[in-house]
Design an enzyme around this catalytic site. Sequence first.
Site, PDB file in Angstrom:
ATOM      1  N   GLN A 102       0.854  -1.199   0.000  1.00  0.00           N
ATOM      2  CA  GLN A 102       0.000   0.000   0.000  1.00  0.00           C
ATOM      3  C   GLN A 102       0.881   1.236   0.000  1.00  0.00           C
ATOM      4  OE1 GLN A 102      -3.370  -0.587   3.043  1.00  0.00           O
ATOM      5  NE2 GLN A 102      -1.839  -2.107   3.564  1.00  0.00           N
ATOM      6  N   HIS A 120      -1.480   1.305  -4.284  1.00  0.00           N
ATOM      7  CA  HIS A 120      -1.882   2.719  -4.214  1.00  0.00           C
ATOM      8  C   HIS A 120      -0.970   3.619  -5.057  1.00  0.00           C
ATOM      9  CE1 HIS A 120      -4.001   1.837  -0.102  1.00  0.00           C
ATOM     10  NE2 HIS A 120      -4.709   1.437  -1.141  1.00  0.00           N
ATOM     11  N   THR A 189       0.531  -3.021   8.543  1.00  0.00           N
ATOM     12  CA  THR A 189      -0.695  -2.342   8.077  1.00  0.00           C
ATOM     13  C   THR A 189      -1.753  -2.398   9.172  1.00  0.00           C
ATOM     14  OG1 THR A 189      -2.491  -2.284   6.452  1.00  0.00           O
ATOM     15  CG2 THR A 189      -1.458  -4.426   6.803  1.00  0.00           C
ATOM     16  N   ASN A 214       3.451  -6.814  13.463  1.00  0.00           N
ATOM     17  CA  ASN A 214       2.962  -5.477  13.805  1.00  0.00           C
ATOM     18  C   ASN A 214       3.138  -5.285  15.309  1.00  0.00           C
ATOM     19  OD1 ASN A 214       1.193  -3.148  14.196  1.00  0.00           O
ATOM     20  ND2 ASN A 214       0.240  -3.685  12.243  1.00  0.00           N
ATOM     21  N   ALA A 233       8.825  -4.221  12.377  1.00  0.00           N
ATOM     22  CA  ALA A 233       9.094  -5.139  11.258  1.00  0.00           C
ATOM     23  C   ALA A 233      10.574  -5.546  11.137  1.00  0.00           C
ATOM     24  CB  ALA A 233       8.621  -4.499   9.956  1.00  0.00           C
TER      25      ALA A 233
HETATM   26  P1  NAD Z   1      -1.477   2.910   8.795  1.00  0.00           P
HETATM   27  O1  NAD Z   1      -0.751   4.175   9.014  1.00  0.00           O
HETATM   28  O2  NAD Z   1      -2.957   2.941   8.845  1.00  0.00           O
HETATM   29  O3  NAD Z   1      -1.029   1.871   9.928  1.00  0.00           O
HETATM   30  C1  NAD Z   1       0.309   1.634  10.229  1.00  0.00           C
HETATM   31  C2  NAD Z   1       0.427   0.294  10.922  1.00  0.00           C
HETATM   32  O4  NAD Z   1       1.804   0.020  11.092  1.00  0.00           O
HETATM   33  C3  NAD Z   1      -0.216   0.255  12.319  1.00  0.00           C
HETATM   34  O5  NAD Z   1      -0.951  -0.945  12.451  1.00  0.00           O
HETATM   35  C4  NAD Z   1       0.992   0.262  13.262  1.00  0.00           C
HETATM   36  O6  NAD Z   1       0.747  -0.461  14.462  1.00  0.00           O
HETATM   37  C5  NAD Z   1       2.037  -0.429  12.411  1.00  0.00           C
HETATM   38  N1  NAD Z   1       3.433  -0.108  12.730  1.00  0.00           N
HETATM   39  C6  NAD Z   1       3.945   1.017  13.275  1.00  0.00           C
HETATM   40  N2  NAD Z   1       5.275   0.932  13.369  1.00  0.00           N
HETATM   41  C7  NAD Z   1       5.613  -0.273  12.861  1.00  0.00           C
HETATM   42  C8  NAD Z   1       6.852  -0.938  12.663  1.00  0.00           C
HETATM   43  N3  NAD Z   1       8.031  -0.397  13.019  1.00  0.00           N
HETATM   44  N4  NAD Z   1       6.822  -2.184  12.096  1.00  0.00           N
HETATM   45  C9  NAD Z   1       5.648  -2.762  11.737  1.00  0.00           C
HETATM   46  N5  NAD Z   1       4.461  -2.166  11.898  1.00  0.00           N
HETATM   47  C10 NAD Z   1       4.445  -0.942  12.446  1.00  0.00           C
HETATM   48  O7  NAD Z   1      -0.944   2.296   7.459  1.00  0.00           O
HETATM   49  P2  NAD Z   1      -1.645   1.471   6.298  1.00  0.00           P
HETATM   50  O8  NAD Z   1      -2.404   0.341   6.878  1.00  0.00           O
HETATM   51  O9  NAD Z   1      -0.591   1.211   5.300  1.00  0.00           O
HETATM   52  O10 NAD Z   1      -2.771   2.397   5.640  1.00  0.00           O
HETATM   53  C11 NAD Z   1      -2.630   3.763   5.410  1.00  0.00           C
HETATM   54  C12 NAD Z   1      -2.373   4.293   4.015  1.00  0.00           C
HETATM   55  O11 NAD Z   1      -1.265   5.136   4.207  1.00  0.00           O
HETATM   56  C13 NAD Z   1      -1.921   3.375   2.920  1.00  0.00           C
HETATM   57  O12 NAD Z   1      -2.852   3.493   1.923  1.00  0.00           O
HETATM   58  C14 NAD Z   1      -0.601   3.973   2.371  1.00  0.00           C
HETATM   59  O13 NAD Z   1      -0.732   4.235   0.989  1.00  0.00           O
HETATM   60  C15 NAD Z   1      -0.474   5.308   3.040  1.00  0.00           C
HETATM   61  N6  NAD Z   1       0.863   5.678   3.546  1.00  0.00           N
HETATM   62  C16 NAD Z   1       1.996   5.261   2.911  1.00  0.00           C
HETATM   63  C17 NAD Z   1       3.243   5.598   3.433  1.00  0.00           C
HETATM   64  C18 NAD Z   1       4.470   5.106   2.717  1.00  0.00           C
HETATM   65  O14 NAD Z   1       4.457   4.960   1.492  1.00  0.00           O
HETATM   66  N7  NAD Z   1       5.546   4.796   3.446  1.00  0.00           N
HETATM   67  C19 NAD Z   1       3.337   6.358   4.592  1.00  0.00           C
HETATM   68  C20 NAD Z   1       2.145   6.794   5.201  1.00  0.00           C
HETATM   69  C21 NAD Z   1       0.912   6.441   4.664  1.00  0.00           C
END
Ligand code: NAD
Length: 248
Positions: A102, A120, A189, A214, A233
């Site tokens: 994502q 995405h 996620t 997670n 992770a």
């Molecule tokens: P989210 O922000 O909703 O959730 C993040 C998840 O990651 C949470 O469940 C949290 O507990 C977990 N988390 C936090 N730190 C972590 C770690 N060190 N290791 C593993 N897990 C960890 O993210 P989502 O579910 O991907 O959905 C949100 C949307 O945000 C997606 O559609 C994405 O496109 C977008 N997004 C992308 C980026 C990117 O490209 N890096 C950054 C921010 C948001």
Amino acid sequence: MDDMIRKAAADLAASRHAVALTGAGISVESGIPPFRGKGGLWEKVDPMVFGNIETFEREPAKVWEVLIKDLKELVDQARPNDGHKGLARLEELRILKTVITQNVDGLHQMAGNTDVIEFHGNCAWQRCMDCGSRIPTAETDISRLPPRCKCNGVLRPDWVFFGESIPVNAMHRARQAAASCDLMLVVGTSAVVQPAAYMPVIAKQSNAKVIEINPQRTPLTRNVSDYLVKGPAGEVMNAIFAELDKLL
Ligand code: NAD
């Protein structure tokens, strides 16, 4: 936690066709904050407002200013962490076939995964809202916002804003990957953004094992996932490899 690590290593060693679904959490250890956690960018802007296509169409300069420019800077500086590298190594070992992500940051490809479905889209490219031309973000002049195409149309990131549909090809391939795997790793996620959060359900219905990595529980935990390996992770992936290396 140690039991879960050993279990995950054994399940991966037995897998012949694993698929990963990743979210913003896998890139946290690379310095990019997730949407639904504490940290930098998202405390300034509400992603549900500024990440929405209607807001962008109404106020492209503002969305560029408060969201896209800062995110671009974070992504430009980010490098793959041990979580991304672990998934690349699983591909080298011929265990992992596909990553459905994502994320828009391109870090899985940088780590070495070769089959990455960008559910995405990504922020490496910009697309003209008038003529449809695609331009690498690195070549986009952002000294004046919003940046414009040669035809004077507004440039937008080639990602999926809230309020837009998933690209048909990505949707089709992701469903196929989820339905054909024997194990799905669900990493970082919150599993609340649909339809991405449905991919583990498809995997489960196809009799795959579903393993979450997670630090927090998600709506999938217990209902869909076989188990959760709790932790960041990169750290979890290194611990899994310490066990997996003994089994291979
Ligand atoms: P989210 O922000 O909703 O959730 C993040 C998840 O990651 C949470 O469940 C949290 O507990 C977990 N988390 C936090 N730190 C972590 C770690 N060190 N290791 C593993 N897990 C960890 O993210 P989502 O579910 O991907 O959905 C949100 C949307 O945000 C997606 O559609 C994405 O496109 C977008 N997004 C992308 C980026 C990117 O490209 N890096 C950054 C921010 C948001």
